[in-house]
Design a protein around this motif. Structure first.
Motif, short mmCIF file in Angstrom:
data_model
loop_
_atom_site.label_atom_id
_atom_site.label_comp_id
_atom_site.label_asym_id
_atom_site.label_seq_id
_atom_site.Cartn_x
_atom_site.Cartn_y
_atom_site.Cartn_z
N LYS B 21 -0.43 -5.48 6.81
CA LYS B 21 -0.75 -4.21 5.73
C LYS B 21 0.38 -4.08 5.06
CE LYS B 21 -3.83 -2.43 9.07
NZ LYS B 21 -3.85 -1.79 10.56
N ALA B 22 0.60 -4.75 3.88
CA ALA B 22 1.56 -4.79 3.00
C ALA B 22 1.87 -3.78 2.14
CB ALA B 22 1.88 -6.15 2.28
N VAL B 23 0.59 -3.47 1.42
CA VAL B 23 0.55 -2.10 0.70
C VAL B 23 -0.66 -1.28 1.13
CG1 VAL B 23 -0.02 -1.48 -1.90
CG2 VAL B 23 1.41 -3.42 -1.17
N ASN B 24 -0.49 0.09 1.32
CA ASN B 24 -1.46 0.92 1.68
C ASN B 24 -1.92 1.95 0.93
OD1 ASN B 24 -1.48 -0.66 4.42
ND2 ASN B 24 0.68 0.08 4.26
N GLY B 25 -2.50 1.72 -0.10
CA GLY B 25 -3.01 2.81 -1.00
C GLY B 25 -1.91 3.22 -2.00
N ALA B 228 6.97 1.00 4.25
CA ALA B 228 5.76 0.46 4.70
C ALA B 228 4.61 0.57 4.18
CB ALA B 228 5.51 1.25 6.13
N GLY B 229 4.49 0.20 2.61
CA GLY B 229 3.51 -0.14 1.69
C GLY B 229 3.05 1.15 1.36
N GLN B 230 3.91 2.34 1.21
CA GLN B 230 3.17 3.63 0.83
C GLN B 230 4.32 4.15 0.08
OE1 GLN B 230 2.06 6.13 4.12
NE2 GLN B 230 0.01 6.09 3.33
N MET B 231 3.99 5.05 -0.99
CA MET B 231 4.90 5.92 -1.73
C MET B 231 5.30 6.92 -0.77
SD MET B 231 5.08 8.90 -3.27
CE MET B 231 3.30 9.73 -3.38
#
Lengths: 333, 334
Positions: B21-25, B228-231
Motif C-alpha cells: 500500500k504505497a499511497v493511501n488517499g 506511510a503513503g499519507q499526508m
C-alpha cells in the motif's frame, strides 16, 4: 590524548588514464591524492570532507593498503604499512576496517545478516567454534542496534539504515582499532542519518576506536569529529580542530562548503544565501590550476594565488591551512 | 482553479509477498506559479504518488483517484494522450542525472530532439533554443559544450542539463524528484539557487520531492509531509518550519544536522524504521516511532484542518484546527 596510532605522511596516489586509439595513444596522470599528511590518536575522530572527486575515498583506500600509494608513508602503531607484503598487510587489517557508502550494494544479497557479520571471523579464525562465532555475531548485532533474532534474514529484508548497521557490525567483528567510514550516511534518509551518526559516536567512545569519517557535507561530520581535514583536488586545504573550524574556518574553500549546507530555517536561508557564491565546477583533473589549486573558484584570490602554491602551514591556534591570506581573512560564521 | 488538483489518490503494488500500500488517499493541489514540496522518508510514497499521476507506474502497480491537470483528469487519459502532456506541459526530473541522459548521444542531439518533437521547431531554431536554455541554467560556453557527451559534464552540470531539457518546452508544471540528493552539497546549493530563480522569473508551478526538509526551506511555498503513503501534515513553508504540529514533522526537523546553531550534542534521531507497507498497522502508522504515542494512537488518527490549507493527522490537537474526519488505512481500512 595519547600518541598517534596512525601517522600519514606525504601520501600520494596517481592514476594513469589512457585515451585515444593505437596510434594516438596518450597517457595522462591523475593526481587523486597529492601529498596528504595527518596524525590520528586512539579514541579520536578525524572528519574528512570534500566534493566528489577530491580524492577522499582514494585516500581511505590507500591508508588501508587497498591501493598502493606512489609516494609517502602510512604508519600504524609505529610500523610502516606501505612496506608490508600481502599477508602481513592482511593480518594488519584485523585492526583496520572500513564501512562503505552504499549500505545495500555493499552487502552480498545471498548471504544472511549473520553470515555477513561472521564472515571476517571465519576468514581470520577458521578454527573458531561455530557456537562461539554465533554468540559473537549476536553480540555484534545487539551492539549496533539490530535484533539478534534477525540473524537469519537477508539484506533485502532490512531497511537502508539497518543494512548500514550490518555493515558496521561486520567491520567491528574483528575488534579493530581503526574504523574508516566512507560516506556511511549519504545514501540514507535524514532521519536515519542521525541514528547512524549517534551509533558511531557511541561505539567509538565505548570501544576507544580511532575513527575516520568521510563525508561531502560539513554538517554531517560536525557531530562526530574532533578535527576535520578539508580536501580539494587531492590536497589538504585545512586541518582544524572542530571548535575552530565551525566558528571561523581558515580556508575560503571550507567557508564555501559551510555556506552550501542548506539551513532548515526559511527566513535565515533566504537571507544568508541570497546567492551561493561557490561558482563553477571543480577543474578537470588533467588541467590542474597553477598556483593555489582553488584559486579559479576563490572569491578572495589575489595575484599571488595564481603563481605560488600555498604550503600547508601551522597557525598559532595549532590548526593547519594552505592559503596565502589565512591571517588577514576573517571568515567567521 | 488550481493547475493540478489531486484527490483520493491511491497506489497499490502487487508483489509475491502481498499488496504494497504505497499511497493511501492523497488530496492536494498545486496552484499556478506555486512551488510545493513533498517531503518524506524512503517508502513514504512520495515518488510513487507523482509516478501515478504521470502514468509511469511499474507494471505491477495500479492507481485510483482523480488528478485534474488544467481541468482534465490525467488518471483517465489514454497512454497516447498522456504522452502528449508529459514533456510538453509537465516535465519531470529524476534523481540520477547520469542514467536519465543517453551516454551515446551528445547533449545537442538529446536537446534538439526534444525541442523538435514537442515544439515542432526546425533544427536551427531548436538548436538556438537549446543553447539559450543551457545558458539559463548557467552552463559555461553553451555554444561549445552543447557538442559534448554526458560523460564530459560533471554531476552537477548533468543535473542542470536535465533541468534545461525539462524547461525546453516551457512546461506549466515541473516535477523534480530528489533533484540534488545524489550530488555534492556545493552542487545542491547551485541547483537550489537555480530552482529559486525559476520560481521567481517564470509562472511555472513546481513540485519538489525530497527526504530532506532543509533542502526545500529556501524555495518552497507550501510543504506536504508524507508518512506511510499519507499526508501527516501540510502548511505553508513557515507553518512547517516555525509551527510544526505533527511529532513526525518535528522529528524530521530535529534530525537535520545544522550549522546555524552552536551545538555539540547528540543529534536527535527518529528511532526505528519506516513501517512495512505490506502490513500497515491499523491506527497511526507512526505510533511505534513516536515519542508522544498513547493508547489512542491504536485508532486511526483524526484529520485536523485549519485556515489556508493547514492540516495535520494526529491525535494531538492542531493549533487553530478543527477535526474533519478520522480515516482508516491499513488492516481495517482502504
Amino acid at each position: 590524548m595519547s600518541k598517534p596510532v596512525l601517522r600519514v605522511q606525504d601520501l600520494a596516489v596517481t592514476f594513469t588514464s589512457t585515451t585515444g586509439g593505437l596510434l594516438q595513444r596518450r597517457e595522462r596522470q591523475i593526481r587523486a591524492v597529492d601529498g596528504i599528511s595527518f596524525e590520528l590518536n586512539a579514541g579520536e575522530t578525524l572528519g574528512i570532507v570534500g566534493e566528489s572527486g577530491c580524492g577522499k575515498s582514494t585516500l581511505a583506500r590507500a591508508i588501508l593498503g587497498l591501493i598502493s600509494p606512489n609516494r609517502g608513508r602510512v604508519q600504524w602503531m609505529g610500523e610502516d604499512l606501505t612496506g608490508l607484503d600481502e599477508e602481513a598487510l592482511r593480518q594488519k587489517r584485523k585492526q583496520l576496517q572500513i564501512v562503505f557508502q552504499d549500505p545495500v550494494a555493499s552487502l552480498d544479497p545471498r548471504m544472511t545478516a549473520g553470515d555477513i557479520i561472521a564472515e571476517p571471523l571465519w576468514t581470520f579464525y577458521p578454527h573458531m567454534e561455530r557456537l562461539q562465532v554465533e554468540e559473537r555475531t549476536r553480540g555484534m548485532m545487539k551492539m549496533v542496534g539490530l535484533l539478534p533474532n534477525q540473524i537469519n534474514r537477508y539484506p533485502h529484508e532490512f531497511s537502508g539504515g539497518q543494512c548500514q548497521r550490518i555493515g558496521i557490525a561486520r567491520a567491528l567483528a574483528l575488534n579493530p582499532r581503526l574504523l574508516i567510514c566512507d560516506e556511511p550516511v549519504s545514501a540514507l534518509d535524514v532521519s536515519i542519518q542521525a541514528q547512524i551518526i549517534n551509533l558511531l559516536r557511541t561505539l567509538q567512545r565505548k570501544l576507544g576506536l580511532a575513527l575516520i569519517f568521510i563525508a561531502h557535507d560539513l554538517s554531517v561530520v560536525r557531530h562526530i569529529s574532533n578535527r576535520v581535514l578539508v580536501m580539494y583536488m587531492g590536497q589538504a586545504m585545512e586541518v582544524s580542530a572542530k571548535a575552530d573550524l565551525y566558528r571561523r574556518p581558515l580556508h575560503p574553500y571550507s567557508n564555501a562548503l559551510m555556506k552550501s549546507v542548506p539551513i532548515p530555517d526559511p527566513e535565515l536561508a533566504r537571507r544568508v544565501r541570497a546567492e551561493s557564491w561557490l561558482t563553477g565546477d571543480m577543474p578537470s583533473p588533467f588541467q590542474r590550476p597553477r598556483g593555489c589549486i582553488f584559486h579559479n573558484r576563490c572569491p578572495y584570490r589575489i595575484n599571488r594565488c595564481e603563481a605560488d602554491v600555498p604550503a600547508l602551514r601551522r597557525m598559532e591556534s595549532g590548526d593547519w591551512v594552505a592559503c596565502h591570506r589565512a591571517e588577514e581573512l576573517d571568515l567567521s560564521i | 482553479m488550481a493547475l493540478l488538483e489531486v484527490s483520493g489518490l491511491e497506489v497499490r503494488f502487487d508483489t509475491p509477498e502481498g499488496v504494497v500500500k504505497a499511497v493511501n488517499g492523497m488530496d492536494f493541489e498545486v496552484g499556478e506559479g506555486e512551488t510545493l514540496a513533498i517531503v518524506g522518508e524512503s517508502g513514504a510514497g512520495k515518488s510513487q504518488l507523482v509516478m501515478a499521476i504521470m502514468g509511469l507506474l511499474a507494471e505491477n502497480g495500479s492507481a485510483s483517484g482523480v488528478a485534474l491537470f488544467d481541468g482534465e483528469d490525467l488518471m483517465q487519459m489514454k497512454p497516447r494522450e498522456l504522452r502528449g502532456i508529459r514533456g510538453r506541459r509537465i516535465a519531470m526530473i529524476f534523481q540520477d542525472p547520469m542514467t536519465s541522459l543517453n551516454p551515446y548521444l551528445t547533449i545537442e542531439k538529446q536537446m534538439i530532439e526534444v525541442a523538435m518533437h514537442h515544439q515542432g521547431l526546425a533544427r536551427d531554431e531548436a538548436r538556438a533554443h537549446a543553447v539559450e536554455m543551457l545558458r539559463a541554467v548557467r552552463i559555461p560556453d553553451p555554444e561549445e559544450r552543447i557538442r559534448q557527451y554526458p560523460h564530459e559534464y560533471s554531476g552537477g552540470m548533468r543535473q542542470r542539463v536535465m533541468i534545461a531539457i525539462g524547461l525546453l518546452c516551457e512546461p506549466e508544471l515541473l516535477i523534480a524528484d530528489e533533484p540534488s540528493t545524489a550530488l555534492d552539497v556545493t552542487v545542491q546549493a547551485q541547483i537550489t539557487e537555480l530552482v529559486g530563480r525559476l520560481r521567481e522569473q517564470t509562472r511555472m508551478s513546481i513540485i519538489l520531492i525530497t527526504h530532506d526538509l532543509a533542502a526545500v526551506a529556501e524555495v518552497s511555498d507550501r510543504i506536504i509531509v508524507m508518512y506511510a503513503g499519507q499526508m501527516v501534515e501540510t502548511g505553508t513553508v513557515d507553518d512547517i518550519f516555525y509551527r510544526p504540529q505533527h511529532p513526525y514533522t518535528r522529528g524530521l526537523l530535529a534530525s537535520v544536522p545544522r550549522l546555524d546553531r552552536v551545538s555539540d550534542d547528540e543529534l536527535q534521531a527518529i528511532p526505528g524504521n519506516p513501517p512495512n507497507l505490506l502490513e500497515l498497522p491499523s491506527g497511526c502508522p507512526f505510533r511505534d516511532r513516536c515519542s508522544e504515542a498513547t493508547e489512542g494512537c491504536r485508532q486511526p488518527p483524526p484529520l485536523w484542518q485549519g485556515e489556508g490549507g493547514r492540516a495535520s493527522r494526529c491525535v494531538l490537537p492542531m493549533d487553530g484546527g478543527q477535526i474533519v474526519a478520522a480515516e482508516a488505512v491499513g488492516e481495517d481500512g482502504a
